[in-house]
Motif scaffolding. Structure first.
Motif, PDB file in Angstrom:
ATOM      1  N   ASN A   1       8.327   0.784  23.049  1.00  0.00           N
ATOM      2  CA  ASN A   1       9.010  -0.518  23.100  1.00  0.00           C
ATOM      3  C   ASN A   1       8.327  -1.501  24.050  1.00  0.00           C
ATOM      4  O   ASN A   1       8.977  -2.197  24.831  1.00  0.00           O
ATOM      5  CB  ASN A   1      10.482  -0.339  23.500  1.00  0.00           C
ATOM      6  CG  ASN A   1      11.219   0.587  22.542  1.00  0.00           C
ATOM      7  OD1 ASN A   1      11.029   0.508  21.322  1.00  0.00           O
ATOM      8  ND2 ASN A   1      12.039   1.473  23.092  1.00  0.00           N
ATOM      9  N   THR A   2       7.015  -1.557  23.996  1.00  0.00           N
ATOM     10  CA  THR A   2       6.290  -2.503  24.851  1.00  0.00           C
ATOM     11  C   THR A   2       6.332  -3.920  24.281  1.00  0.00           C
ATOM     12  O   THR A   2       6.063  -4.875  25.001  1.00  0.00           O
ATOM     13  CB  THR A   2       4.815  -2.087  24.999  1.00  0.00           C
ATOM     14  OG1 THR A   2       4.192  -2.136  23.706  1.00  0.00           O
ATOM     15  CG2 THR A   2       4.686  -0.690  25.581  1.00  0.00           C
ATOM     16  N   GLY A   3       6.610  -4.012  22.971  1.00  0.00           N
ATOM     17  CA  GLY A   3       6.564  -5.311  22.325  1.00  0.00           C
ATOM     18  C   GLY A   3       5.143  -5.765  22.038  1.00  0.00           C
ATOM     19  O   GLY A   3       4.913  -6.907  21.628  1.00  0.00           O
ATOM     20  N   GLN A   4       4.162  -4.871  22.261  1.00  0.00           N
ATOM     21  CA  GLN A   4       2.760  -5.197  22.033  1.00  0.00           C
ATOM     22  C   GLN A   4       2.294  -4.639  20.688  1.00  0.00           C
ATOM     23  O   GLN A   4       2.817  -3.623  20.212  1.00  0.00           O
ATOM     24  CB  GLN A   4       1.882  -4.589  23.139  1.00  0.00           C
ATOM     25  CG  GLN A   4       2.252  -5.010  24.535  1.00  0.00           C
ATOM     26  CD  GLN A   4       1.738  -6.391  24.859  1.00  0.00           C
ATOM     27  OE1 GLN A   4       0.848  -6.892  24.195  1.00  0.00           O
ATOM     28  NE2 GLN A   4       2.325  -7.016  25.867  1.00  0.00           N
ATOM     29  N   ARG A   5       1.327  -5.287  20.093  1.00  0.00           N
ATOM     30  CA  ARG A   5       0.650  -4.779  18.898  1.00  0.00           C
ATOM     31  C   ARG A   5      -0.680  -4.184  19.318  1.00  0.00           C
ATOM     32  O   ARG A   5      -1.263  -4.584  20.336  1.00  0.00           O
ATOM     33  CB  ARG A   5       0.416  -5.907  17.882  1.00  0.00           C
ATOM     34  CG  ARG A   5       1.671  -6.344  17.174  1.00  0.00           C
ATOM     35  CD  ARG A   5       2.063  -5.343  16.095  1.00  0.00           C
ATOM     36  NE  ARG A   5       3.449  -5.502  15.703  1.00  0.00           N
ATOM     37  CZ  ARG A   5       4.206  -4.542  15.219  1.00  0.00           C
ATOM     38  NH1 ARG A   5       3.738  -3.337  15.095  1.00  0.00           N
ATOM     39  NH2 ARG A   5       5.446  -4.774  14.869  1.00  0.00           N
ATOM     40  N   CYS A   6      -1.184  -3.257  18.523  1.00  0.00           N
ATOM     41  CA  CYS A   6      -2.475  -2.635  18.808  1.00  0.00           C
ATOM     42  C   CYS A   6      -3.553  -3.716  18.896  1.00  0.00           C
ATOM     43  O   CYS A   6      -3.623  -4.623  18.063  1.00  0.00           O
ATOM     44  CB  CYS A   6      -2.815  -1.619  17.718  1.00  0.00           C
ATOM     45  SG  CYS A   6      -4.416  -0.812  17.987  1.00  0.00           S
TER      46      CYS A   6
ATOM     47  N   GLY B   1      -7.083  -6.064  13.017  1.00  0.00           N
ATOM     48  CA  GLY B   1      -6.644  -5.585  11.712  1.00  0.00           C
ATOM     49  C   GLY B   1      -5.604  -4.487  11.761  1.00  0.00           C
ATOM     50  O   GLY B   1      -5.124  -4.044  10.711  1.00  0.00           O
ATOM     51  N   CYS B   2      -5.204  -4.030  12.960  1.00  0.00           N
ATOM     52  CA  CYS B   2      -4.207  -2.954  13.072  1.00  0.00           C
ATOM     53  C   CYS B   2      -2.858  -3.555  13.429  1.00  0.00           C
ATOM     54  O   CYS B   2      -2.752  -4.329  14.394  1.00  0.00           O
ATOM     55  CB  CYS B   2      -4.627  -1.928  14.116  1.00  0.00           C
ATOM     56  SG  CYS B   2      -3.445  -0.556  14.294  1.00  0.00           S
ATOM     57  N   ASP B   3      -1.812  -3.181  12.664  1.00  0.00           N
ATOM     58  CA  ASP B   3      -0.466  -3.703  12.913  1.00  0.00           C
ATOM     59  C   ASP B   3       0.459  -2.678  13.561  1.00  0.00           C
ATOM     60  O   ASP B   3       1.655  -2.923  13.677  1.00  0.00           O
ATOM     61  CB  ASP B   3       0.163  -4.169  11.584  1.00  0.00           C
ATOM     62  CG  ASP B   3      -0.539  -5.410  11.038  1.00  0.00           C
ATOM     63  OD1 ASP B   3      -1.023  -6.209  11.860  1.00  0.00           O
ATOM     64  OD2 ASP B   3      -0.607  -5.554   9.802  1.00  0.00           O
ATOM     65  N   GLU B   4      -0.094  -1.543  13.998  1.00  0.00           N
ATOM     66  CA  GLU B   4       0.728  -0.505  14.644  1.00  0.00           C
ATOM     67  C   GLU B   4       1.157  -0.973  16.042  1.00  0.00           C
ATOM     68  O   GLU B   4       0.477  -1.802  16.665  1.00  0.00           O
ATOM     69  CB  GLU B   4      -0.064   0.800  14.750  1.00  0.00           C
ATOM     70  CG  GLU B   4      -0.350   1.470  13.413  1.00  0.00           C
ATOM     71  CD  GLU B   4       0.919   1.970  12.751  1.00  0.00           C
ATOM     72  OE1 GLU B   4       1.732   2.599  13.466  1.00  0.00           O
ATOM     73  OE2 GLU B   4       1.105   1.721  11.565  1.00  0.00           O
ATOM     74  N   PRO B   5       2.290  -0.432  16.527  1.00  0.00           N
ATOM     75  CA  PRO B   5       2.707  -0.788  17.904  1.00  0.00           C
ATOM     76  C   PRO B   5       1.675  -0.323  18.936  1.00  0.00           C
ATOM     77  O   PRO B   5       1.118   0.766  18.817  1.00  0.00           O
ATOM     78  CB  PRO B   5       4.032  -0.033  18.090  1.00  0.00           C
ATOM     79  CG  PRO B   5       4.469   0.342  16.726  1.00  0.00           C
ATOM     80  CD  PRO B   5       3.245   0.473  15.875  1.00  0.00           C
ATOM     81  N   GLY B   6       1.434  -1.152  19.934  1.00  0.00           N
ATOM     82  CA  GLY B   6       0.536  -0.761  21.023  1.00  0.00           C
ATOM     83  C   GLY B   6       1.325  -0.028  22.093  1.00  0.00           C
ATOM     84  O   GLY B   6       2.021  -0.653  22.898  1.00  0.00           O
TER      85      GLY B   6
ATOM     86  N   MET C   1      -2.941  -0.145  22.716  1.00  0.00           N
ATOM     87  CA  MET C   1      -3.469   0.395  21.465  1.00  0.00           C
ATOM     88  C   MET C   1      -2.507   1.400  20.861  1.00  0.00           C
ATOM     89  O   MET C   1      -1.684   1.992  21.567  1.00  0.00           O
ATOM     90  CB  MET C   1      -4.824   1.074  21.699  1.00  0.00           C
ATOM     91  CG  MET C   1      -5.926   0.154  22.132  1.00  0.00           C
ATOM     92  SD  MET C   1      -7.491   1.034  22.289  1.00  0.00           S
ATOM     93  CE  MET C   1      -8.619  -0.329  22.403  1.00  0.00           C
ATOM     94  N   CYS C   2      -2.659   1.608  19.556  1.00  0.00           N
ATOM     95  CA  CYS C   2      -1.889   2.666  18.897  1.00  0.00           C
ATOM     96  C   CYS C   2      -2.568   4.006  19.184  1.00  0.00           C
ATOM     97  O   CYS C   2      -3.668   4.050  19.752  1.00  0.00           O
ATOM     98  CB  CYS C   2      -1.823   2.408  17.391  1.00  0.00           C
ATOM     99  SG  CYS C   2      -3.430   2.543  16.585  1.00  0.00           S
TER     100      CYS C   2
END
Length: 201
Positions: A21-26, A30-35, A57-58
């Motif tokens: 739950n960082t609210g960050q994206r990888c 091109g990666c849409d996974e949570p970071g 990063m994911c």
């Protein structure tokens, strides 16, 4: 079966550094996974205005980052050799925590010690002031100074000196002159303090 696969894909945060739950994206393009995993910024870990923020990063991309990470990247051969020595980092001198069974005395210029409380402690530990080994506090020393007695005086010398000074400063002995009344009060206070001190018990 699906539950077991999910456990393998989501390792325990205790051992793998996952921050949910960082609210960050990888940060990988091109990666849409949570970071959910931190990695140093691409430019390095420090900048002119302090540390740069981490990249998030994911799991897949932080694993790829870790597999490429090289601690020695950018070091010369000599720097790598120094970093790999078994005693690297142990050459620095550390502060001693004890000295002869007691702390080192502080530097007297660093603070004010008007009651001589700290200085008295270290003098007692290094060299007793009395032949009988009994301790003297800062107040004991101040009272002895008022009476004009040495640190090694005994109880009999204390009584004798007290009687002598009371006779000298009492108004009845000075034709009613009260000029020495303040000194008389100091002598009485010093005697009362010393007669109850451990050194004169």
């Amino acid at each position: 079966m699906s539950g077991e696969n999910e456990k393998k894909e989501r390792p325990s945060p205790r051992f793998h550094g996952r921050v949910e739950n960082t609210g960050q994206r990888c940060a990988q393009p091109g990666c849409d996974e949570p970071g959910e995993f931190r990695a140093p910024p691409a430019e390095g870990t420090a900048g002119p205005d302090g540390p740069r923020p981490y990249r998030w990063m994911c799991l897949e991309h932080v694993r790829a980052f870790n597999s490429r990470y090289n601690f020695f990247d950018g070091m010369s051969v000599d720097e790598i050799h120094d970093a790999q020595r078994p005693l690297a980092g142990w050459e620095r001198e550390t502060r001693a925590f004890a000295h002869g069974g007691a702390d080192r005395p502080p530097r007297w210029t660093d603070f004010s010690d008007p009651m001589d409380a700290i200085g008295a402690r270290f003098r007692r530990e290094t060299a007793p002031e009395r032949s009988d080994g009994k301790p003297l506090s800062g107040q004991d020393r101040a009272s002895l100074k008022v009476l004009g007695l040495a640190a090694d005086a005994d109880r009999m010398a204390l009584r004798r000196r007290y009687s002598e000074l009371v006779r000298r400063y009492h108004p009845d002995r000075n034709g009613g002159d009260r000029a020495h009344e303040t000194m008389l009060q100091q002598v009485i206070a010093a005697y009362q303090q010393l007669r109850q001190a451990p050194a004169f018990a």
